[in-house]
Design a protein around this motif. Sequence first.
Motif, PDB file in Angstrom:
ATOM      1  N   THR A  88      34.294  52.840  32.541  1.00 50.11           N
ATOM      2  CA  THR A  88      34.074  53.579  33.727  1.00 50.11           C
ATOM      3  C   THR A  88      33.101  52.934  34.421  1.00 50.11           C
ATOM      4  OG1 THR A  88      34.599  55.544  32.267  1.00 50.11           O
ATOM      5  CG2 THR A  88      33.177  56.007  34.264  1.00 50.11           C
ATOM      6  N   GLY A  89      33.319  52.787  35.826  1.00 49.65           N
ATOM      7  CA  GLY A  89      32.388  52.097  36.539  1.00 49.65           C
ATOM      8  C   GLY A  89      33.102  51.144  37.625  1.00 49.65           C
ATOM      9  N   VAL A  90      32.168  50.547  38.282  1.00 49.91           N
ATOM     10  CA  VAL A  90      32.438  49.659  39.496  1.00 49.91           C
ATOM     11  C   VAL A  90      33.148  48.401  38.717  1.00 49.91           C
ATOM     12  CG1 VAL A  90      32.366  48.418  41.410  1.00 49.91           C
ATOM     13  CG2 VAL A  90      31.413  50.723  41.126  1.00 49.91           C
ATOM     14  N   LEU A  91      34.326  47.902  38.904  1.00 50.99           N
ATOM     15  CA  LEU A  91      34.849  46.584  38.516  1.00 50.99           C
ATOM     16  C   LEU A  91      34.268  45.436  39.541  1.00 50.99           C
ATOM     17  CD1 LEU A  91      38.667  47.726  37.538  1.00 50.99           C
ATOM     18  CD2 LEU A  91      36.464  47.041  36.082  1.00 50.99           C
ATOM     19  N   PRO A  92      34.125  44.343  38.977  1.00 50.93           N
ATOM     20  CA  PRO A  92      33.826  43.257  39.981  1.00 50.93           C
ATOM     21  C   PRO A  92      34.981  42.840  40.870  1.00 50.93           C
ATOM     22  CG  PRO A  92      33.845  42.587  37.491  1.00 50.93           C
ATOM     23  CD  PRO A  92      34.425  43.908  37.429  1.00 50.93           C
ATOM     24  N   ASP A  93      34.831  42.250  41.889  1.00 49.11           N
ATOM     25  CA  ASP A  93      35.625  42.069  43.055  1.00 49.11           C
ATOM     26  C   ASP A  93      36.910  41.043  42.452  1.00 49.11           C
ATOM     27  OD1 ASP A  93      34.380  43.689  44.899  1.00 49.11           O
ATOM     28  OD2 ASP A  93      33.201  41.890  45.632  1.00 49.11           O
ATOM     29  N   LEU A  94      36.651  40.204  41.672  1.00 48.50           N
ATOM     30  CA  LEU A  94      37.781  39.221  41.009  1.00 48.50           C
ATOM     31  C   LEU A  94      38.524  39.651  39.897  1.00 48.50           C
ATOM     32  CD1 LEU A  94      35.454  36.110  41.055  1.00 48.50           C
ATOM     33  CD2 LEU A  94      37.109  36.766  42.686  1.00 48.50           C
ATOM     34  N   PHE A  95      38.158  40.981  39.534  1.00 47.70           N
ATOM     35  CA  PHE A  95      38.974  41.684  38.552  1.00 47.70           C
ATOM     36  C   PHE A  95      40.407  41.906  38.852  1.00 47.70           C
ATOM     37  CE2 PHE A  95      40.806  45.314  36.234  1.00 47.70           C
ATOM     38  CZ  PHE A  95      40.574  44.830  35.053  1.00 47.70           C
ATOM     39  N   ARG A  96      41.376  41.464  38.321  1.00 44.20           N
ATOM     40  CA  ARG A  96      42.627  41.659  38.684  1.00 44.20           C
ATOM     41  C   ARG A  96      43.548  41.216  37.457  1.00 44.20           C
ATOM     42  NH1 ARG A  96      41.274  37.844  42.127  1.00 44.20           N
ATOM     43  NH2 ARG A  96      40.855  39.165  43.556  1.00 44.20           N
ATOM     44  N   GLU A  97      44.715  41.886  37.277  1.00 45.56           N
ATOM     45  CA  GLU A  97      45.750  41.439  36.292  1.00 45.56           C
ATOM     46  C   GLU A  97      46.158  39.905  36.294  1.00 45.56           C
ATOM     47  OE1 GLU A  97      49.300  43.726  37.080  1.00 45.56           O
ATOM     48  OE2 GLU A  97      48.364  45.584  36.555  1.00 45.56           O
ATOM     49  N   GLY A  98      46.175  39.132  35.057  1.00 50.26           N
ATOM     50  CA  GLY A  98      46.209  37.876  34.921  1.00 50.26           C
ATOM     51  C   GLY A  98      45.285  36.874  35.040  1.00 50.26           C
ATOM     52  N   GLN A  99      44.042  37.618  35.334  1.00 50.74           N
ATOM     53  CA  GLN A  99      42.868  36.801  35.378  1.00 50.74           C
ATOM     54  C   GLN A  99      41.975  36.900  34.065  1.00 50.74           C
ATOM     55  OE1 GLN A  99      42.454  34.997  38.312  1.00 50.74           O
ATOM     56  NE2 GLN A  99      44.405  35.787  38.807  1.00 50.74           N
ATOM     57  N   GLY A 100      41.096  35.991  34.067  1.00 54.15           N
ATOM     58  CA  GLY A 100      40.176  35.837  32.841  1.00 54.15           C
ATOM     59  C   GLY A 100      38.931  37.201  33.090  1.00 54.15           C
ATOM     60  N   VAL A 101      38.809  37.686  31.760  1.00 57.41           N
ATOM     61  CA  VAL A 101      37.820  38.580  31.865  1.00 57.41           C
ATOM     62  C   VAL A 101      36.905  38.782  30.721  1.00 57.41           C
ATOM     63  CG1 VAL A 101      39.040  40.348  31.018  1.00 57.41           C
ATOM     64  CG2 VAL A 101      37.394  40.980  32.526  1.00 57.41           C
ATOM     65  N   VAL A 102      35.801  39.056  30.612  1.00 59.61           N
ATOM     66  CA  VAL A 102      34.862  39.192  29.422  1.00 59.61           C
ATOM     67  C   VAL A 102      34.353  40.541  29.533  1.00 59.61           C
ATOM     68  CG1 VAL A 102      32.905  38.646  27.945  1.00 59.61           C
ATOM     69  CG2 VAL A 102      34.193  36.735  29.025  1.00 59.61           C
ATOM     70  N   VAL A 103      34.606  41.354  28.352  1.00 59.21           N
ATOM     71  CA  VAL A 103      33.941  42.954  28.571  1.00 59.21           C
ATOM     72  C   VAL A 103      33.169  42.834  27.295  1.00 59.21           C
ATOM     73  CG1 VAL A 103      36.084  43.837  29.531  1.00 59.21           C
ATOM     74  CG2 VAL A 103      35.980  43.640  27.265  1.00 59.21           C
ATOM     75  N   GLU A 104      31.912  43.751  27.497  1.00 55.37           N
ATOM     76  CA  GLU A 104      31.259  43.957  26.420  1.00 55.37           C
ATOM     77  C   GLU A 104      31.084  45.433  26.149  1.00 55.37           C
ATOM     78  OE1 GLU A 104      26.500  42.980  25.467  1.00 55.37           O
ATOM     79  OE2 GLU A 104      27.493  42.355  27.326  1.00 55.37           O
ATOM     80  N   GLY A 105      31.173  45.897  24.535  1.00 59.30           N
ATOM     81  CA  GLY A 105      30.954  47.313  24.577  1.00 59.30           C
ATOM     82  C   GLY A 105      31.194  47.427  23.022  1.00 59.30           C
ATOM     83  N   LEU A 106      31.982  48.738  22.635  1.00 59.38           N
ATOM     84  CA  LEU A 106      32.167  49.020  21.414  1.00 59.38           C
ATOM     85  C   LEU A 106      33.578  49.268  20.919  1.00 59.38           C
ATOM     86  CD1 LEU A 106      29.226  51.788  21.236  1.00 59.38           C
ATOM     87  CD2 LEU A 106      29.090  49.498  20.393  1.00 59.38           C
ATOM     88  N   VAL A 107      33.887  49.088  19.610  1.00 61.97           N
ATOM     89  CA  VAL A 107      35.217  49.350  19.329  1.00 61.97           C
ATOM     90  C   VAL A 107      35.115  50.785  18.780  1.00 61.97           C
ATOM     91  CG1 VAL A 107      36.970  48.701  17.472  1.00 61.97           C
ATOM     92  CG2 VAL A 107      35.577  46.902  18.451  1.00 61.97           C
ATOM     93  N   ALA A 108      36.068  51.566  19.380  1.00 63.05           N
ATOM     94  CA  ALA A 108      35.815  53.257  18.971  1.00 63.05           C
ATOM     95  C   ALA A 108      36.819  53.212  17.662  1.00 63.05           C
ATOM     96  CB  ALA A 108      36.614  53.821  20.355  1.00 63.05           C
ATOM     97  N   PRO A 109      36.574  54.478  17.159  1.00 62.82           N
ATOM     98  CA  PRO A 109      37.585  54.591  16.104  1.00 62.82           C
ATOM     99  C   PRO A 109      39.055  54.690  15.898  1.00 62.82           C
ATOM    100  CG  PRO A 109      35.502  56.338  16.006  1.00 62.82           C
ATOM    101  CD  PRO A 109      35.889  55.435  17.638  1.00 62.82           C
ATOM    102  N   ASP A 110      39.363  54.742  17.331  1.00 56.68           N
ATOM    103  CA  ASP A 110      40.894  54.784  17.551  1.00 56.68           C
ATOM    104  C   ASP A 110      41.264  53.456  17.954  1.00 56.68           C
ATOM    105  OD1 ASP A 110      39.695  54.326  19.888  1.00 56.68           O
ATOM    106  OD2 ASP A 110      40.984  56.011  21.056  1.00 56.68           O
ATOM    107  N   ARG A 111      40.502  52.387  17.506  1.00 55.56           N
ATOM    108  CA  ARG A 111      40.753  51.100  17.983  1.00 55.56           C
ATOM    109  C   ARG A 111      40.965  50.537  19.293  1.00 55.56           C
ATOM    110  NH1 ARG A 111      38.720  48.935  13.995  1.00 55.56           N
ATOM    111  NH2 ARG A 111      39.736  46.764  14.436  1.00 55.56           N
ATOM    112  N   GLN A 112      40.633  51.362  20.175  1.00 58.18           N
ATOM    113  CA  GLN A 112      40.269  51.181  21.632  1.00 58.18           C
ATOM    114  C   GLN A 112      39.012  50.297  21.909  1.00 58.18           C
ATOM    115  OE1 GLN A 112      40.604  54.409  24.461  1.00 58.18           O
ATOM    116  NE2 GLN A 112      42.029  53.105  25.779  1.00 58.18           N
ATOM    117  N   PHE A 113      38.905  49.850  22.745  1.00 56.15           N
ATOM    118  CA  PHE A 113      37.699  49.066  23.208  1.00 56.15           C
ATOM    119  C   PHE A 113      36.962  49.912  24.344  1.00 56.15           C
ATOM    120  CE2 PHE A 113      34.633  45.787  25.020  1.00 56.15           C
ATOM    121  CZ  PHE A 113      34.166  45.363  23.894  1.00 56.15           C
ATOM    122  N   ARG A 114      35.866  50.547  23.926  1.00 59.91           N
ATOM    123  CA  ARG A 114      35.084  51.079  25.035  1.00 59.91           C
ATOM    124  C   ARG A 114      33.993  50.109  25.813  1.00 59.91           C
ATOM    125  NH1 ARG A 114      38.132  55.364  24.787  1.00 59.91           N
ATOM    126  NH2 ARG A 114      38.164  56.706  22.708  1.00 59.91           N
ATOM    127  N   ALA A 115      34.328  49.704  27.022  1.00 61.35           N
ATOM    128  CA  ALA A 115      33.641  48.682  27.437  1.00 61.35           C
ATOM    129  C   ALA A 115      32.515  49.483  28.494  1.00 61.35           C
ATOM    130  CB  ALA A 115      34.341  47.643  28.559  1.00 61.35           C
TER     131      ALA A 115
END
Length: 159
Positions: A88-115
Amino acid sequence: MTRKQRRLTLIGLALGVLGIAASLVLYALSGSITLFNSPTDVVERAIQPGQRIRLGGLVETGSVQRGEHMQVRFSVTDGRNSVPVAYTGVLPDLFREGQGVVVEGLVAPDRQFRADSVLARHDENYMPKEVADSLRQQGLWRPGDPVPGRNAARETGTR
């Protein structure tokens, strides 16, 4: 014991204590020095829910779903495994499908990553070394080839 012997003994003890302290610190940090984990690392190591990590890879093509109030869901892949990410938030301008990304956050109990932060690659040719190595090992990418998921016309400069 003479003064010289006492001084050498104290210096020796001080160096020993410093050596032990340095080795304990390095041992404690050895598991968390990684810049980021790939989706395969997350799946294979079964990272515990609530653990804070960095996840790096490519934004999986066709996985970006935008919701209300700047909520975004997408998957990060390294070619072998994918990890679903919620942000939840503003994504970087270069964010798009097929592009490299590094996300930081927590692994949720449902195994989804909450960035809580998303970092996109900084230029047309950048790909994190670990991601490039992983894709290269799987035979999905070679240096000089277009980066997976990138439009060939953009790569060659033609339109």
